[in-house]
Design a protein around this motif. Structure first.
Motif, mmCIF file in Angstrom:
data_model
loop_
_atom_site.group_PDB
_atom_site.id
_atom_site.type_symbol
_atom_site.label_atom_id
_atom_site.label_comp_id
_atom_site.label_asym_id
_atom_site.label_seq_id
_atom_site.Cartn_x
_atom_site.Cartn_y
_atom_site.Cartn_z
ATOM 1 N N PRO A 117 26.838 48.293 49.253
ATOM 2 C CA PRO A 117 28.084 48.409 48.476
ATOM 3 C C PRO A 117 29.217 47.525 48.991
ATOM 4 C CG PRO A 117 27.130 50.566 48.828
ATOM 5 C CD PRO A 117 26.309 49.601 49.643
ATOM 6 N N TYR A 118 29.240 47.260 50.300
ATOM 7 C CA TYR A 118 30.304 46.416 50.850
ATOM 8 C C TYR A 118 30.223 45.002 50.286
ATOM 9 C CZ TYR A 118 33.117 43.821 54.226
ATOM 10 O OH TYR A 118 34.052 42.995 54.799
ATOM 11 N N LEU A 119 29.011 44.572 49.931
ATOM 12 C CA LEU A 119 28.822 43.211 49.428
ATOM 13 C C LEU A 119 29.059 43.098 47.927
ATOM 14 C CD1 LEU A 119 25.607 42.266 51.428
ATOM 15 C CD2 LEU A 119 27.986 41.723 51.985
ATOM 16 N N ILE A 120 29.277 44.234 47.266
ATOM 17 C CA ILE A 120 29.559 44.226 45.829
ATOM 18 C C ILE A 120 31.075 44.295 45.666
ATOM 19 C CG2 ILE A 120 29.132 45.371 43.628
ATOM 20 C CD1 ILE A 120 26.697 46.703 44.995
ATOM 21 N N ARG A 121 31.678 43.204 45.240
ATOM 22 C CA ARG A 121 33.132 43.106 45.225
ATOM 23 C C ARG A 121 33.648 42.701 43.855
ATOM 24 N NH1 ARG A 121 33.377 39.657 50.907
ATOM 25 N NH2 ARG A 121 32.260 41.214 52.158
ATOM 26 N N ASN A 122 34.817 43.204 43.560
ATOM 27 C CA ASN A 122 35.494 42.849 42.319
ATOM 28 C C ASN A 122 36.844 42.237 42.665
ATOM 29 O OD1 ASN A 122 35.982 42.740 39.478
ATOM 30 N ND2 ASN A 122 37.321 44.516 39.707
ATOM 31 N N MET A 123 37.091 41.051 42.143
ATOM 32 C CA MET A 123 38.342 40.343 42.426
ATOM 33 C C MET A 123 39.050 40.011 41.124
ATOM 34 S SD MET A 123 40.068 37.209 42.561
ATOM 35 C CE MET A 123 38.927 35.843 42.667
ATOM 36 N N ASP A 124 40.346 40.197 41.114
ATOM 37 C CA ASP A 124 41.143 39.848 39.947
ATOM 38 C C ASP A 124 42.376 39.085 40.413
ATOM 39 O OD1 ASP A 124 41.888 39.577 37.360
ATOM 40 O OD2 ASP A 124 42.611 41.623 37.101
ATOM 41 N N THR A 159 50.035 32.634 42.625
ATOM 42 C CA THR A 159 48.894 33.436 42.199
ATOM 43 C C THR A 159 48.632 34.547 43.207
ATOM 44 O OG1 THR A 159 47.891 31.500 41.139
ATOM 45 C CG2 THR A 159 46.454 33.393 41.543
ATOM 46 N N VAL A 160 48.441 35.759 42.711
ATOM 47 C CA VAL A 160 48.116 36.907 43.556
ATOM 48 C C VAL A 160 46.687 37.336 43.252
ATOM 49 C CG1 VAL A 160 48.705 39.269 44.171
ATOM 50 C CG2 VAL A 160 50.528 37.653 43.586
ATOM 51 N N CYS A 161 45.858 37.444 44.303
ATOM 52 C CA CYS A 161 44.459 37.848 44.156
ATOM 53 C C CYS A 161 44.223 39.147 44.927
ATOM 54 C CB CYS A 161 43.525 36.762 44.684
ATOM 55 S SG CYS A 161 43.742 35.140 43.917
ATOM 56 N N LEU A 162 43.604 40.118 44.260
ATOM 57 C CA LEU A 162 43.279 41.405 44.881
ATOM 58 C C LEU A 162 41.771 41.623 44.795
ATOM 59 C CD1 LEU A 162 46.132 43.615 43.384
ATOM 60 C CD2 LEU A 162 46.099 42.457 45.594
ATOM 61 N N THR A 163 41.172 42.097 45.908
ATOM 62 C CA THR A 163 39.725 42.279 45.977
ATOM 63 C C THR A 163 39.402 43.643 46.567
ATOM 64 O OG1 THR A 163 39.461 39.893 46.363
ATOM 65 C CG2 THR A 163 37.557 41.300 46.819
ATOM 66 N N ILE A 164 38.401 44.318 45.970
ATOM 67 C CA ILE A 164 37.942 45.616 46.471
ATOM 68 C C ILE A 164 36.428 45.647 46.387
ATOM 69 C CG2 ILE A 164 38.098 46.739 44.209
ATOM 70 C CD1 ILE A 164 38.950 49.295 45.679
ATOM 71 N N TRP A 169 36.476 49.633 50.138
ATOM 72 C CA TRP A 169 37.221 48.819 51.093
ATOM 73 C C TRP A 169 38.122 47.831 50.356
ATOM 74 C CZ3 TRP A 169 38.297 48.752 56.149
ATOM 75 C CH2 TRP A 169 38.847 47.591 56.675
ATOM 76 N N LYS A 170 39.418 47.865 50.689
ATOM 77 C CA LYS A 170 40.379 46.964 50.062
ATOM 78 C C LYS A 170 40.654 45.787 50.993
ATOM 79 C CE LYS A 170 42.618 50.760 47.591
ATOM 80 N NZ LYS A 170 43.876 51.524 47.402
ATOM 81 N N PHE A 171 40.431 44.604 50.492
ATOM 82 C CA PHE A 171 40.653 43.401 51.286
ATOM 83 C C PHE A 171 42.130 43.004 51.222
ATOM 84 C CE2 PHE A 171 36.207 43.439 50.398
ATOM 85 C CZ PHE A 171 35.608 42.850 51.500
#
Length: 209
Positions: A117-124, A159-164, A169-171
């Protein structure tokens, strides 16, 4: 194979015993349900159904690989065919096809490869304008022209990028500024003005994204 879609004695065409006959029976039943509802079924649909059945029944060590799909189709007499004219009335758009292909690739990466699951990430990402133009202002009734002095120069963006990740885990947030035209970097004078939090990372590029 009989008319119900079940294999006699749970033996495949090569003479080898099928490892999970009950699982295959359930997958075929769900395939029939999709067929009755006129829903398209492709190889990755069979994979998704098989993975779901395995999880529901606690089957461990099962991989709905492409090889398994090929064997399943051969055992059940299933072939890939072009839909009839009735089905083409509901043909997918190119965007829908690309979206489905993208989701299928995610499915392969997550379930078939058993990714952590740690390797499955969603970034916007989103663009933020540093200085907005003035679109409205108070004006007397009946005025034919409404003038206002806008900020000088072209509008600047960052540009603001957020990844979880899938395990929650929030990067650190990534903020990308538009840097120097030649180097793409921010000057130390500008960087020293920032109060950068521990959960924020600052970057710069020529374009700001």
């Amino acid at each position: 194979m009989d008319r119900s879609g079940k294999l006699p004695d749970k033996i495949n065409n090569s003479g080898r015993r099928i490892q999970h006959p009950e699982l295959e029976d359930e997958v075929y039943k769900r395939y029939e349900d999709r067929q009755k509802a006129s829903k398209p079924t492709r190889d990755f649909d069979l994979q998704r159904m098989a993975i779901a059945v395995a999880a529901e029944r606690g089957v461990t060590g099962f991989r709905a690989s492409k090889g398994w799909v090929g064997d399943f189709r051969q055992r059940r007499g299933l072939v890939l065919r072009v839909t009839t004219k009735i089905g083409r009335k509901f043909a997918q758009t190119e965007d829908q096809i690309q979206e489905e292909f993208f989701l299928h690739r995610i499915f392969e990466a997550v379930f078939i490869n058993n990714s952590h699951p740690y390797l499955i990430r969603n970034m916007d990402q989103t663009s933020v304008r540093l200085q907005n133009t003035y679109k409205k202002t108070l004006s007397p009734k009946g005025a034919k022209e409404v003038r206002v002095v806008q900020p000088p120069g072209d509008p600047e963006y960052l540009t603001v990028c957020l990844t979880i990740s899938a395990n929650g885990w929030k990067f650190p947030a990534s903020v990308v500024f538009k840097g120097n035209k030649k180097t793409g970097k921010l000057s130390p004078r500008i960087l020293n003005k920032f109060e950068i939090r521990e959960n924020v990372r600052i970057f710069s590029t020529h374009s700001g994204w």
